[in-house]
Motif scaffolding. Structure first.
Motif, PDB file in Angstrom:
ATOM      1  N   SER A 126       4.055  -9.454   4.726  1.00 36.34           N
ATOM      2  CA  SER A 126       3.283 -10.694   4.811  1.00 36.34           C
ATOM      3  C   SER A 126       2.226 -10.772   3.729  1.00 36.34           C
ATOM      4  N   GLU A 127       1.949 -11.988   3.276  1.00 34.04           N
ATOM      5  CA  GLU A 127       0.917 -12.205   2.275  1.00 34.04           C
ATOM      6  C   GLU A 127      -0.457 -11.893   2.847  1.00 34.04           C
ATOM      7  N   GLU A 128      -0.652 -12.129   4.136  1.00 29.73           N
ATOM      8  CA  GLU A 128      -1.934 -11.805   4.766  1.00 29.73           C
ATOM      9  C   GLU A 128      -2.238 -10.321   4.667  1.00 29.73           C
ATOM     10  N   ALA A 129      -1.233  -9.478   4.922  1.00 28.03           N
ATOM     11  CA  ALA A 129      -1.440  -8.038   4.839  1.00 28.03           C
ATOM     12  C   ALA A 129      -1.777  -7.636   3.401  1.00 28.03           C
ATOM     13  N   ARG A 130      -1.126  -8.254   2.443  1.00 24.27           N
ATOM     14  CA  ARG A 130      -1.422  -7.962   1.033  1.00 24.27           C
ATOM     15  C   ARG A 130      -2.872  -8.321   0.696  1.00 24.27           C
ATOM     16  N   GLN A 131      -3.317  -9.484   1.154  1.00 21.64           N
ATOM     17  CA  GLN A 131      -4.686  -9.901   0.873  1.00 21.64           C
ATOM     18  C   GLN A 131      -5.697  -9.003   1.583  1.00 21.64           C
ATOM     19  N   ALA A 132      -5.339  -8.525   2.775  1.00 22.72           N
ATOM     20  CA  ALA A 132      -6.215  -7.598   3.496  1.00 22.72           C
ATOM     21  C   ALA A 132      -6.360  -6.301   2.709  1.00 22.72           C
ATOM     22  N   ALA A 133      -5.229  -5.774   2.208  1.00 21.07           N
ATOM     23  CA  ALA A 133      -5.269  -4.540   1.420  1.00 21.07           C
ATOM     24  C   ALA A 133      -6.094  -4.727   0.154  1.00 21.07           C
ATOM     25  N   LYS A 134      -5.915  -5.851  -0.511  1.00 20.89           N
ATOM     26  CA  LYS A 134      -6.667  -6.122  -1.744  1.00 20.89           C
ATOM     27  C   LYS A 134      -8.161  -6.214  -1.458  1.00 20.89           C
ATOM     28  N   PHE A 135      -8.525  -6.836  -0.340  1.00 18.82           N
ATOM     29  CA  PHE A 135      -9.941  -6.950   0.022  1.00 18.82           C
ATOM     30  C   PHE A 135     -10.537  -5.579   0.323  1.00 18.82           C
ATOM     31  N   ILE A 136      -9.815  -4.765   1.072  1.00 16.51           N
ATOM     32  CA  ILE A 136     -10.295  -3.421   1.397  1.00 16.51           C
ATOM     33  C   ILE A 136     -10.516  -2.613   0.121  1.00 16.51           C
ATOM     34  N   ILE A 137      -9.597  -2.702  -0.811  1.00 12.75           N
ATOM     35  CA  ILE A 137      -9.753  -1.992  -2.085  1.00 12.75           C
ATOM     36  C   ILE A 137     -11.015  -2.458  -2.805  1.00 12.75           C
TER      37      ILE A 137
END
Length: 227
Positions: A126-137
């Motif tokens: 999911s794109e949401e999970a990708r954006q979550a990972a990017k934010f955490i980084i």
């Protein structure tokens, strides 16, 4: 010590070596050092901090090991893999005084995470999970001075803002908790633990530092709460 991969020189410029002491470690040495704590590199929730992370060779090598283990463990469960991959990326922290190093480190971590995540979860990614990972980084890799524990400006000079790290912890089902602490308080607490065998623990100390901010949300929604 800052790091770089073997395809690049161990220094970017003599000026950076003279001004910042920036010398990069070869990939072979990075992996040899990680082999000393090989079991910890397989645990998704085992936290690592690189106080002079350079462009991220230590952190990217650890992430690769974590994700490889997750793929083996959750090969038939994309849902569990996704959650644990978020845990894994949330366990890696870095500080570097050079902005270009920070940007490259963030890019490398996300690229590795996203490539493995997409390959494993396929149509369920999911794109949401990708954006979550990017934010955490973006929260975990900080442009700062690990000696003064302060964030720095574009010239590498200390600002008035302290380095702040976010702790990411699953607490129930899909709910993840973000708790922010200054790097100063986290290091102070570590020193206290090392010096004291038995210590009284109040609410502040139980969390490992001074509480700055906390929220709980779905793990795919962490980015919705801004910086």
């Amino acid at each position: 010590m800052a790091v770089n991969n073997q395809k690049k020189s161990q220094i970017i410029s003599r000026q950076r070596v003279a001004e910042r002491g920036e010398v990069f470690t070869a990939e072979r040495e990075v992996n040899a050092m990680l082999d000393l704590v090989a079991n910890e590199c397989l645990r998704p929730d085992s936290r690592f901090l690189e106080p002079a992370c350079g462009n991220g060779n230590f952190l990217t090598a650890i992430l690769k090991r974590k994700l490889s283990e997750l793929r083996r463990k959750y090969k038939n469960s994309p849902y569990d893999y996704e959650k644990q991959a978020i845990v894994a990326i949330g366990s890696l922290y870095g500080v570097d005084i050079m902005r270009d190093n920070v940007d490259e480190c963030r890019e490398r971590l996300f690229s590795i995470w996203n490539e493995e995540y997409t390959a494993h979860c396929k149509s369920e990614a999911s794109e949401e999970a990708r954006q979550a990972a990017k934010f955490i980084i973006s929260r975990n890799i900080i442009n700062g001075n690990a000696l003064t524990l302060m964030c720095v400006d574009s010239e590498g000079n200390d600002t008035s803002a302290p380095i702040v790290f976010s702790e990411w912890s699953f607490i129930c089902g899909n709910q993840i908790q973000r708790s922010d602490y200054t790097m100063y308080e986290l290091l102070q607490k570590k020193e206290i633990r090392e010096r004291t065998l038995f210590a009284q623990r109040d609410e502040k100390n139980e969390e490992g530092g001074t509480f700055l901010r906390r929220y709980i949300t779905h793990y795919k929604k962490v980015q919705d709460y801004g910086e």
